[in-house]
Structure formats: structure tokens, C-alpha cells
Design an enzyme around this catalytic site. Structure first.
Site, mmCIF file in Angstrom:
data_model
loop_
_atom_site.group_PDB
_atom_site.id
_atom_site.type_symbol
_atom_site.label_atom_id
_atom_site.label_comp_id
_atom_site.label_asym_id
_atom_site.label_seq_id
_atom_site.Cartn_x
_atom_site.Cartn_y
_atom_site.Cartn_z
ATOM 1 N N ARG A 1 -4.612 -7.670 5.591
ATOM 2 C CA ARG A 1 -4.081 -6.324 5.365
ATOM 3 C C ARG A 1 -3.618 -6.131 3.914
ATOM 4 N NH1 ARG A 1 -2.880 -3.901 10.247
ATOM 5 N NH2 ARG A 1 -1.175 -2.641 9.477
ATOM 6 N N ASN B 1 7.122 -1.716 8.714
ATOM 7 C CA ASN B 1 5.921 -1.226 8.029
ATOM 8 C C ASN B 1 5.992 0.287 8.064
ATOM 9 O OD1 ASN B 1 3.355 -0.529 7.167
ATOM 10 N ND2 ASN B 1 2.340 -1.158 9.059
ATOM 11 N N GLY B 2 5.900 0.927 6.893
ATOM 12 C CA GLY B 2 5.995 2.387 6.830
ATOM 13 C C GLY B 2 6.952 2.783 5.729
ATOM 14 N N LYS C 1 -5.998 -3.468 3.825
ATOM 15 C CA LYS C 1 -7.097 -3.180 4.748
ATOM 16 C C LYS C 1 -6.861 -1.877 5.501
ATOM 17 C CE LYS C 1 -10.896 -4.135 6.964
ATOM 18 N NZ LYS C 1 -12.123 -3.845 6.207
ATOM 19 N N GLU D 1 -21.236 3.710 -2.887
ATOM 20 C CA GLU D 1 -20.721 2.564 -2.144
ATOM 21 C C GLU D 1 -20.946 1.257 -2.917
ATOM 22 O OE1 GLU D 1 -18.745 2.049 0.085
ATOM 23 O OE2 GLU D 1 -19.168 0.095 0.946
ATOM 24 N N LYS E 1 -17.883 -1.162 -3.886
ATOM 25 C CA LYS E 1 -17.831 -2.557 -3.430
ATOM 26 C C LYS E 1 -17.607 -3.484 -4.618
ATOM 27 C CE LYS E 1 -17.368 -2.437 -0.251
ATOM 28 N NZ LYS E 1 -17.073 -1.723 0.945
ATOM 29 N N GLU F 1 -13.999 -3.019 -6.304
ATOM 30 C CA GLU F 1 -12.819 -3.393 -5.518
ATOM 31 C C GLU F 1 -12.657 -4.910 -5.373
ATOM 32 O OE1 GLU F 1 -12.634 -2.236 -1.382
ATOM 33 O OE2 GLU F 1 -14.801 -2.311 -1.218
ATOM 34 N N HIS G 1 -26.012 14.565 -17.523
ATOM 35 C CA HIS G 1 -24.844 15.427 -17.726
ATOM 36 C C HIS G 1 -23.613 14.625 -18.131
ATOM 37 C CE1 HIS G 1 -27.239 18.675 -16.164
ATOM 38 N NE2 HIS G 1 -27.611 17.872 -15.185
ATOM 39 N N TRP H 1 3.652 -5.320 1.615
ATOM 40 C CA TRP H 1 2.833 -4.682 0.586
ATOM 41 C C TRP H 1 3.760 -3.657 -0.056
ATOM 42 C CZ3 TRP H 1 0.663 0.145 -0.653
ATOM 43 C CH2 TRP H 1 -0.468 0.106 -1.487
ATOM 44 N N CYS I 1 1.703 -3.526 5.099
ATOM 45 C CA CYS I 1 2.524 -4.594 5.674
ATOM 46 C C CYS I 1 2.012 -5.058 7.038
ATOM 47 C CB CYS I 1 3.956 -4.113 5.864
ATOM 48 S SG CYS I 1 4.649 -3.411 4.382
#
Ligand code: F6R
Length: 612
Positions: A28, A101-102, A607, A485, A489, A492, A508, A75, A2
């Protein structure tokens, strides 16, 4: 997660600031938004599910002259995204409005008590309890707003950053934080609350960073901070050095692309600051005694996501260039796996935002066991910055695209310099070798520019594979983290299923995935791992996988069996991940662009991950 904004102006209408501030916090991640202002003595609230455009549409034609207001991008955690669950939340008399927010962990218990008192809830959120609690405590305006907030927060357990206004106390904007980020902006025309600096940078660059458990009382021309026991707290006013250009797209279509292109400058600045003449390395803000660094017996790196991949590279670099054993963990595992910690272990946390909940919890755990904490952080004044014994700032400027790019290479650059600094201090590498490595490192900015020149070619490769169902990324040694990475990238931002593996692990299991439709990104720069990578690439070829190789300029050997090739300039193997990062970022970017994805704000992502 948020985003919060709040503002109390001396004489300007506040609505434009609220909307623009929320726009600057869009990065965010959010699914709904809303604002509340006090208009002609009464609370006016507007909230909408979806993107900010929905809210802007709803507000079109509203003639708001209010000087005070709060805004929020939500969010969803408790309760699905909907208009009712969007913030601001208000009390039953529509006097108090709050954004949060939280997570209020004991909200169920508080809610039951309030329901027993006859309060009717209009959302499924945990946050709404705070509006009703503050309303009860304010006793119809007899108790000042800041005191009603304080008394309410004494009952709440969990994490919060809040901003509150009341039509009974219209000259006050109150904020508070515990475990979630909140900054205070001190301006000439008024004062501000926000989750992050970009929201207020156009108005002011003077900020204070309240600590956990503190309440902020703002009027249009004053600010006070006090704790939950009413004790007044003094704070230094910091001057933010970021410019407005850095928080806008500045001619680029997407923040992510802008930030990819900023990397040569960011890395150059880090190298110039820490190693201006190519000789000694210095870290002014390190703040950890040389004697302590000489005495450490182990380094334990802890971080999340892309910062974890940067840490993984730093582990390889430290182990190659110092005698120290190095562990690496994702923070969400470290904090629960009962690590054996002591004062001889240096814990290195890495975080762009400096607010990531799991990384912060790991830091606190390690601190409680007597470890020295060093952090590589981008956001100055963030909680991880403030709670660490020593810090290395990446100075990458604000990173606004949700997918981390320049912070990643900045973290790696800071990490490699720190490793060389330790090697120098502990005499674990001779000065000639350190100098040689630094000389190579100073070539990175220009070499990254060279790689960036292949953008068009990389975009073409990306568009050819954009609709593949899956992709595999393979690397070895220093570039095993690059493979992880590269896959992260891609998935996402383009939502393509992508897996990164140590190439040696292919046999394997992952090799079963390979067929004529699978793009396999093979990271094979020159170096000790090269021959082994060649064998792995041949195994992919034998199974008709679509090989896209990242190679050192002049490599003819793998070119012939690759469907496509991307070349990086020749550099010491230890430093190749910093060059390899660029095509991997561009591939992900252009795959996502071909598919029309929302690159700067990918679905479900935030974010700054301030909840566990
Ligand atoms: C991926 C990404 C995330 C972050 C992770 C840690 O592109 O950005 O994986 O790297 O959430 O965030 P910080 O570095 O802020 O601790």
C-alpha cells in the site's frame, strides 16, 4: 495509503501476526510503522521511521506474550515521516493505543479543545486526537472501550478506519470505519481487523465488510457490529476465494513481474466466464435491467491512473462497436467539473481496489443525479463494489505490486466484453461481426504468452535506455491510451521522466523534445492508424530520435528505421492494446530494475488511494 492490522487471539502471542500482516500490506506504500500490544496489563508500543525492517530490528529480543495488539504502516499526510508521527498513538496515561487510516478534518479544533484541558500532544498528526478523545470518554475505564470509541467518533469529522486497544479493557479490540477501508476477519483462533484481505488470509478466509459509520467490537471468540447510534447491524460472512499463493511472490523476485506473467490466465478466465462458447456474452452480477441498458443514451467513464487508461481504451472500443457516445474523465476532474448528468447516462467507474477516493466520490455524485452506476472492480466487497448498481468483477486475484498490470488488461477485457454485450443487446452490431471479434479475443491469452517469450530481448532494450533522462511514448487511435499507460508505468517505477502523446499531437509541441538522446517508443501495430503512425515515426527519425517500435510480426517497413523492434502477433486492431501492454510493462519493469529501484513499492506512491 496507511495499512492497519489488529488481532485478538485466544491463546497465541500476537506479535508475529502483526508483523506478518503489516508485511502483507507493504504494497500500500508507507514511510514508517509501529505496533502496540497489551503486555502484562500495560501498553507496550514500538514504532520506527522507515521500512518494516527497522521495526523488526527494534522488536528483536522483545519477549512478547500478549494475545492482543494493533499495527500500522503510515503513509504521511499530516506531519512528516518520523518516529513521533508514526502510529500507534497513545493517550497521556498510556492506556489507549490507536492506529488510523484517513484524515480527521476537524482535528485542529479538537486538538485546541484538548490542549485547553491540559493534554500534551507528542506528534503533529491528526490521528493523535483520537487517542486522547477516547481516553477522555473512557473515564479511566468506567465506560466500556467500544462506547468511548463511539462517543469520540461522534465528534470527529473526516475519514477514518481505526483499530483501538486499551489496557483498561484488555479483552477487547475495537475498530470503526468511515470512508477508509477496514475488513473484519473471523478466525478459529481469534478475530482480526485489517485494511485488506492479504493481511489476514493466512489466518482466515471468512470476512465481513463493515459499512461506513459502523463500529466493530471483537473479543477472541465473538464479534459485534453496531452503528454510531448504537444500533446493532447484521453482516453476511463472506468466504474469500483468493489463495495464499496469490498474495505471495511464489518464486518471483517481485510482485509486479509475477503479476505481468499472470495476465494470460487472468484474461483467459474472464473470457471463459463471460463467453464460454464464443457465442452469447453474459454477466451474472450485472444487476442492471436489460431495458435500462437498451434505453441509455450516453456512457460516461470515470476512473484514475491506469484504470483511466483502461477506460480510455474502453471508450474507443465502445465508440467503434456501438452507437453510443462515450465520455471519459479522470475522477478528480469529473467530480468538480459540474458534469450534466441524468438517468439516461450510464456511469461506468473502473477501479482495481474499489476504494479510490475520487472515483468513489464521482460515483456518489452520479448516483445522486439519477445515473445508473456500473463498475468494473477487482476487490469484491470494496466500497465501490457495494455502492454500484451493477458490477463486473475482473477476478484478477490480488494485485500487490503498486504499479497496476494484470488489473489493467483485466479491466480492458471486461470492458470490451461489456461493449460487445451492449452491441448485441442493442442490435448495434451484427452477430457475425460480434462472433468474429470474440473469436479474436479468445486468441489473446496465447498471444500474450508469445509476447512474454520476448522478455529477455525486451529486458536488453530496457537496460540500454535505462539512464535516459526522458522518454516519449507515441500511439494513435486504440493505442493512444497505450502510449499514456506506457509512460505512466515507466515514470512511476523507474522515476524516468516519460510522456505519452497521441502521435498526431507531436507537431504541436512534443516534437521539440526529440534529439539523438531521446528514446521514443512508437506503438505501430497493423490497422487503420498504421500509415499515419509511419509518418510520425519518420518525423522522429528525421530528428535523430532513438526509435523503439512495437510492430506486428512481419513488419519490415518500420524495422529498418527503428533502433530496436518488439513484435506482437497479428490481431484485429481493436484488440492490439492488450498485446501492446505487455512489452510496455516489461520495458518499465526492466528499466526500473536496471536502475535498482524499489519496483513493488515506488517512492511516494500508495496502492490504494483512499484520500483525495
Ligand atoms: C498505476 C496505478 C494507479 C491506479 C490508480 C487507480 O500503476 O496503479 O494509477 O491505477 O490509483 O486505482 P484503482 O484502480 O484502485 O482505483
Amino acid at each position: 495509503m496507511c495499512g492497519i492490522v489488529g488481532c485478538i487471539y485466544k491463546k497465541e502471542p500476537v506479535l508475529d501476526f502483526l508483523i506478518e500482516g503489516l508485511e502483507r500490506l507493504e504494497y500500500r506504500g508507507y514511510d514508517s510503522s509501529g505496533v502496540a500490544v497489551i503486555e502484562k496489563g500495560a501498553l507496550f508500543t514500538s514504532k520506527q521511521e522507515g521500512k518494516l525492517n527497522q521495526l523488526k530490528k527494534a522488536l528483536k529480543g522483545e519477549n512478547c506474550s500478549s494475545f492482543i495488539g494493533i499495527g500500522h504502516t503510515r503513509w504521511a499526510t499530516h506531519g512528516r515521516p518520523s518516529q513521533a508521527n508514526s502510529h500507534p498513538h497513545t493517550d497521556i496515561d498510556n492506556e489507549i493505543a490507536i492506529v488510523h487510516n484517513g484524515i480527521i478534518e476537524n482535528f485542529q479544533e479538537l486538538k485546541s479543545e484538548l490542549i485547553e484541558q491540559g493534554v500534551q500532544f507528542s506528534s503533529e498528526t491528526d490521528s493523535e486526537v483520537l487517542a486522547h478523545l477516547i481516553h477522555n470518554q473512557s473515564q479511566a475505564g468506567k465506560i466500556p472501550l467500544e462506547e468511548a470509541v463511539r462517543l469520540s467518533l461522534k465528534k470527529a469529522k473526516g475519514a477514518y478506519a481505526i483499530a483501538v486497544i486499551s489496557s483498561r479493557d484488555p479483552e477487547k479490540l475495537v475498530g470503526a470505519r468511515l470512508g477508509s477501508p477496514l475488513i473484519v476477519g473471523i478466525g478459529k483462533n481469534g478475530n482480526y481487523l485489517a485494511s485488506d484481505v492479504p493481511a489476514i488470509l493466512k489466518q482466515t478466509n471468512k470476512v465481513i465488510y463493515p459499512n461506513d459509520g459502523e463500529i466493530i467490537l471483537l473479543t477472541a471468540d465473538s464479534y459485534k457490529v453496531f452503528d454510531l447510534d448504537k444500533k446493532s447491524v447484521k453482516h453476511k460472512v463472506h468466504t474469500i476465494e483468493w489463495t495464499l499463493d496469490q498474495v505471495t511472490k511464489n518464486g518471483y523476485d517481485k510482485f509486479m513481474l509475477k503479476e505481468i506473467h499472470e495476465q494470460p490466465k487472468v484474461i483467459e478466465a474472464i473470457l471463459k466466464q463471460r463467453n464460454p462458447k464464443g457465442e452469447q456474452i453474459s454477466f451474472e452480477e450485472l444487476n442492471i435491467d436489460e431495458a435500462v441498458l437498451k434505453g441509455i443514451e450516453r456512457i460516461s467513464i470515470v476512473s484514475c491512473g491506469t484504470a483511466y487508461h483502461a477506460g480510455f481504451f474502453i471508450k474507443y472500443f465502445l465508440e467503434n462497436n456501438t452507437d453510443l457516445p462515450v465520455d471519459i474523465d479522470v475522477a478528480s476532474e469529473f467530480r468538480y467539473r459540474k458534469p450534466k448528468l441524468n438517468s439516461k447516462i450510464l456511469v461506468l467507474t473502473i477501479s482495481q481496489s474499489g476504494e479510490t477516493a475520487d472515483t468513489l466520490a464521482s460515483l456518489r455524485l452520479a448516483k445522486s443525479k439519477g445515473c445508473q452506476i456500473l463498475s468494473i472492480v477487482n476487490v469484491m466487497g470494496s466500497t465501490i463494489d457495494r455502492e454500484s448498481d451493477g458490477v463486473i468483477y475482473t477476478h484478477a486475484g490480488p494485485e500487490i505490486g503498486v504499479a497496476s498490470t494484470k488489473a489493467y488488461t483485466a479491466q480492458m477485457t471486461c470492458g470490451l466484453l461489456f461493449a460487445l454485450y451492449l452491441a448485441q443487446l442493442r442490435k448495434e452490431m451484427d452477430s457475425k461481426s460480434i462472433k468474429a471479434m470474440l473469436k479474436e479475443a479468445h486468441k489473446l491469452p496465447e498471444m500474450i504468452q508469445t509476447v512474454l517469450k520476448q522478455e529477455k530481448h525486451i529486458a536488453e532494450i530496457a537496460s540500454q535506455h535505462a539512464y535516459a533522462e526522458s522518454a516519449l511514448y507515441l500511439g494513435r487511435g486504440f493505442n493512444f491510451p497505450s502510449a499514456l499507460e506506457g509512460a505512466l508505468k515507466n515514470k512511476e517505477i523507474s522515476y524516468m521522466h516519460a510522456e505519452g502523446h497521441a502521435a498526431g499531437e507531436m507537431k504541436h509541441g512534443p516534437i521539440a523534445l526529440i534529439d539523438h538522446k531521446l528514446p521514443v517508443f512508437c506503438i505501430c501495430p497493423d490497422g487503420d492508424s498504421y500509415e499515419k503512425m509511419v509518418s510520425n515515426v519518420k518525423e522522429v527519425e528525421a530528428r535523430k530520435g532513438l526509435i523503439i517500435s512495437i510492430l506486428t510480426e512481419g513488419d519490415k517497413n518500420l524495422e529498418s528505421i527503428s533502433k530496436e523492434t518488439i513484435f506482437i502477433p497479428k490481431i484485429k486492431e481493436d484488440l492490439t492494446p492488450l498485446l501492446v501492454a505487455i512489452p510496455l510493462q516489461l520495458l518499465a519493469f526492466y528499466i526500473a530494475e536496471t536502475k535498482g529501484c524499489d519496483i513493488d513499492q515506488p517512492r511516494n506512491l500508495a496502492k490504494s488511494v483512499t484520500v483525495e
